[in-house]
Scaffold this active site. Structure first.
Site, PDB file in Angstrom:
ATOM      1  N   SER A 145      -4.606 -71.318  11.408  1.00  0.00           N
ATOM      2  CA  SER A 145      -5.027 -70.652  10.163  1.00  0.00           C
ATOM      3  C   SER A 145      -5.037 -71.700   9.063  1.00  0.00           C
ATOM      4  O   SER A 145      -4.312 -72.709   9.140  1.00  0.00           O
ATOM      5  CB  SER A 145      -4.031 -69.556   9.790  1.00  0.00           C
ATOM      6  OG  SER A 145      -4.227 -69.146   8.454  1.00  0.00           O
ATOM      7  N   TYR A 162       4.659 -66.878   9.295  1.00  0.00           N
ATOM      8  CA  TYR A 162       3.240 -67.083   9.654  1.00  0.00           C
ATOM      9  C   TYR A 162       2.833 -68.532   9.378  1.00  0.00           C
ATOM     10  O   TYR A 162       2.236 -69.187  10.236  1.00  0.00           O
ATOM     11  CB  TYR A 162       2.372 -66.110   8.856  1.00  0.00           C
ATOM     12  CG  TYR A 162       0.905 -66.083   9.260  1.00  0.00           C
ATOM     13  CD1 TYR A 162       0.505 -65.532  10.481  1.00  0.00           C
ATOM     14  CD2 TYR A 162      -0.086 -66.583   8.417  1.00  0.00           C
ATOM     15  CE1 TYR A 162      -0.840 -65.490  10.849  1.00  0.00           C
ATOM     16  CE2 TYR A 162      -1.430 -66.550   8.783  1.00  0.00           C
ATOM     17  CZ  TYR A 162      -1.800 -65.994  10.001  1.00  0.00           C
ATOM     18  OH  TYR A 162      -3.134 -65.961  10.360  1.00  0.00           O
TER      19      TYR A 162
HETATM   20  N1  LIG Z   1      -8.503 -62.480   9.695  1.00  0.00           N
HETATM   21  C1  LIG Z   1      -8.201 -63.596   9.039  1.00  0.00           C
HETATM   22  O1  LIG Z   1      -8.487 -63.748   7.841  1.00  0.00           O
HETATM   23  C2  LIG Z   1      -7.516 -64.731   9.773  1.00  0.00           C
HETATM   24  C3  LIG Z   1      -7.388 -65.953   9.105  1.00  0.00           C
HETATM   25  C4  LIG Z   1      -6.764 -67.015   9.760  1.00  0.00           C
HETATM   26  C5  LIG Z   1      -6.300 -66.850  11.063  1.00  0.00           C
HETATM   27  N2  LIG Z   1      -6.429 -65.635  11.676  1.00  0.00           N
HETATM   28  C6  LIG Z   1      -5.923 -65.528  13.040  1.00  0.00           C
HETATM   29  O2  LIG Z   1      -6.940 -65.001  13.869  1.00  0.00           O
HETATM   30  C7  LIG Z   1      -6.348 -64.334  14.977  1.00  0.00           C
HETATM   31  C8  LIG Z   1      -6.968 -62.960  15.121  1.00  0.00           C
HETATM   32  O3  LIG Z   1      -6.609 -62.177  13.997  1.00  0.00           O
HETATM   33  P1  LIG Z   1      -7.522 -61.011  13.405  1.00  0.00           P
HETATM   34  O4  LIG Z   1      -7.739 -61.310  11.989  1.00  0.00           O
HETATM   35  O5  LIG Z   1      -8.670 -60.762  14.288  1.00  0.00           O
HETATM   36  O6  LIG Z   1      -6.486 -59.807  13.420  1.00  0.00           O
HETATM   37  P2  LIG Z   1      -6.395 -58.474  14.303  1.00  0.00           P
HETATM   38  O7  LIG Z   1      -7.655 -57.699  14.206  1.00  0.00           O
HETATM   39  O8  LIG Z   1      -5.120 -57.850  13.873  1.00  0.00           O
HETATM   40  O9  LIG Z   1      -6.270 -59.032  15.794  1.00  0.00           O
HETATM   41  C9  LIG Z   1      -5.074 -59.495  16.343  1.00  0.00           C
HETATM   42  C10 LIG Z   1      -5.196 -59.381  17.846  1.00  0.00           C
HETATM   43  O10 LIG Z   1      -4.021 -59.925  18.445  1.00  0.00           O
HETATM   44  C11 LIG Z   1      -3.593 -59.019  19.442  1.00  0.00           C
HETATM   45  N3  LIG Z   1      -2.162 -59.154  19.672  1.00  0.00           N
HETATM   46  C12 LIG Z   1      -1.143 -59.023  18.786  1.00  0.00           C
HETATM   47  N4  LIG Z   1       0.033 -59.167  19.413  1.00  0.00           N
HETATM   48  C13 LIG Z   1      -0.251 -59.389  20.726  1.00  0.00           C
HETATM   49  C14 LIG Z   1       0.536 -59.604  21.873  1.00  0.00           C
HETATM   50  N5  LIG Z   1       1.883 -59.611  21.827  1.00  0.00           N
HETATM   51  N6  LIG Z   1      -0.095 -59.789  23.067  1.00  0.00           N
HETATM   52  C15 LIG Z   1      -1.435 -59.777  23.132  1.00  0.00           C
HETATM   53  N7  LIG Z   1      -2.238 -59.570  22.084  1.00  0.00           N
HETATM   54  C16 LIG Z   1      -1.637 -59.377  20.897  1.00  0.00           C
HETATM   55  C17 LIG Z   1      -3.987 -57.649  18.932  1.00  0.00           C
HETATM   56  O11 LIG Z   1      -4.172 -56.746  20.021  1.00  0.00           O
HETATM   57  P3  LIG Z   1      -3.136 -55.618  20.517  1.00  0.00           P
HETATM   58  O12 LIG Z   1      -2.461 -55.067  19.306  1.00  0.00           O
HETATM   59  O13 LIG Z   1      -4.032 -54.649  21.225  1.00  0.00           O
HETATM   60  O14 LIG Z   1      -2.217 -56.335  21.445  1.00  0.00           O
HETATM   61  C18 LIG Z   1      -5.340 -57.945  18.315  1.00  0.00           C
HETATM   62  O15 LIG Z   1      -6.359 -57.884  19.285  1.00  0.00           O
HETATM   63  C19 LIG Z   1      -4.848 -64.332  14.706  1.00  0.00           C
HETATM   64  O16 LIG Z   1      -4.226 -65.400  15.409  1.00  0.00           O
HETATM   65  C20 LIG Z   1      -4.765 -64.588  13.221  1.00  0.00           C
HETATM   66  O17 LIG Z   1      -3.541 -65.163  12.829  1.00  0.00           O
HETATM   67  C21 LIG Z   1      -7.032 -64.588  11.066  1.00  0.00           C
END
Ligand SMILES: NC(=O)c1ccc[n+]([C@@H]2O[C@H](COP(=O)([O-])OP(=O)(O)OC[C@H]3O[C@@H](n4cnc5c(N)ncnc54)[C@H](OP(=O)(O)O)[C@@H]3O)[C@@H](O)[C@H]2O)c1
Length: 258
Positions: A145, A162
């Protein structure tokens, strides 16, 4: 000339594919021709996405997996190998964005962030890398991130576990990259800034003051649009990046340079 971004004949594993950036990446990989194995804990969401991908003519399997649990990871990787016979691409995307400063976080909350965001990548890689080595081919992309290198002084936006976890992803990427290039496995990290997802919609996107500040600071004057991560992910997962390893590529609208 061959299309160097082509993922045809590749098998891609995407963690955290039940929503957000992971679900979006699964569609992009499938569109580039890959067979995709989509992993997360919420199986019903994975099944719906797999059906959607199959309806588009792609090959997809939904595999329930908690990336923080070694037995679950081992079983998921076995299942993918049983069905597809190999793994070429691993997108370590699963993550949680636990709120809180060091004073506010419980030790359990700290551990949980590290278990999913860091240990999850270690466990997935531990079980996938041997299969990549067998084929002398692999592309690993770890989602870090922009918050690995940028934080916010607003106490409501403190996410210290985080920040730490996403910086650890950078370090893990460097170490793995150095070890596995000799096996023709590249390992890179990507640092997105703000994308709308389950993680951000009810919190950051719902906070007008934060969005105003973000847009004022970011050279793009806006958050990322859906799909704006996918080009970087497909590039780092394809033969187009065969000599690129150990890098941390920010997809942040230029936020980190000002
Ligand atoms: N959105 C942003 O602005 C942003 C910015 C920088 C980085 N990121 C990173 O991008 C990645 C995806 O995030 P997102 O924004 O798409 O958020 P999200 O929609 O909340 O997706 C997170 C995903 O991780 C899965 N997850 C959580 N805990 C898990 C576990 N123990 N085992 C397996 N799967 C798990 C969730 O699925 P289940 O709950 O079904 O397990 C979900 O599919 C993350 O690493 C986040 O830190 C996001």
């Amino acid at each position: 000339m061959d299309n160097i971004f082509d993922l045809k004949k590749r098998v891609a594993v995407i963690t955290g594919a039940s929503s957000g950036l992971g679900a979006d990446a699964a569609k992009a990989y499938a569109q580039a021709g890959a067979k995709v194995a989509i992993l997360a804990r919420r199986k019903e969401k994975l099944d719906a996405l797999a059906e959607e991908l199959k309806a588009m003519g792609n090959d997809a399997i939904a595999v329930q997996c908690d990336v923080s649990n070694e037995e679950s990871v081992s079983a998921a990787v076995d299942e993918i190998i049983r069905q597809y016979g190999k793994i070429d691409i691993l997108l370590n995307n699963a993550g949680v964005a636990t709120k809180g400063s060091v004073e506010e976080l419980s030790a359990d909350a700290w551990d949980r962030t590290m278990d999913v965001n860091v240990k999850g990548i270690y466990l997935m890689s531990k079980y996938v890398v041997p299969h990549m080595k067998e084929n002398n081919y692999g592309k690993i992309v770890n989602i870090s991130s922009v918050n690995a290198i940028i934080a916010d002084k607003n106490p409501l936006l403190a996410r210290h576990s985080y920040n730490a976890s996403k910086a650890a992803v950078k370090g893990l990427t460097t170490g793995m990259a150095a070890s596995y290039m000799q096996n023709n496995i590249t390992v890179n990290a990507v640092g997105p800034a703000l994308f709308e997802s389950e993680m951000t919609s009810g919190t950051l996107f719902a906070n007008d003051k934060f969005m105003g500040m973000y847009n004022a600071l970011n050279p793009a004057s806006r958050p990322a649009k859906k799909g704006e991560l996918n080009g970087t992910l497909v590039y780092l997962s394809s033969d187009a990046s065969s000599y690129v390893t150990g890098q941390y590529i920010l997809v942040d609208g230029g936020m980190s340079i000002i």
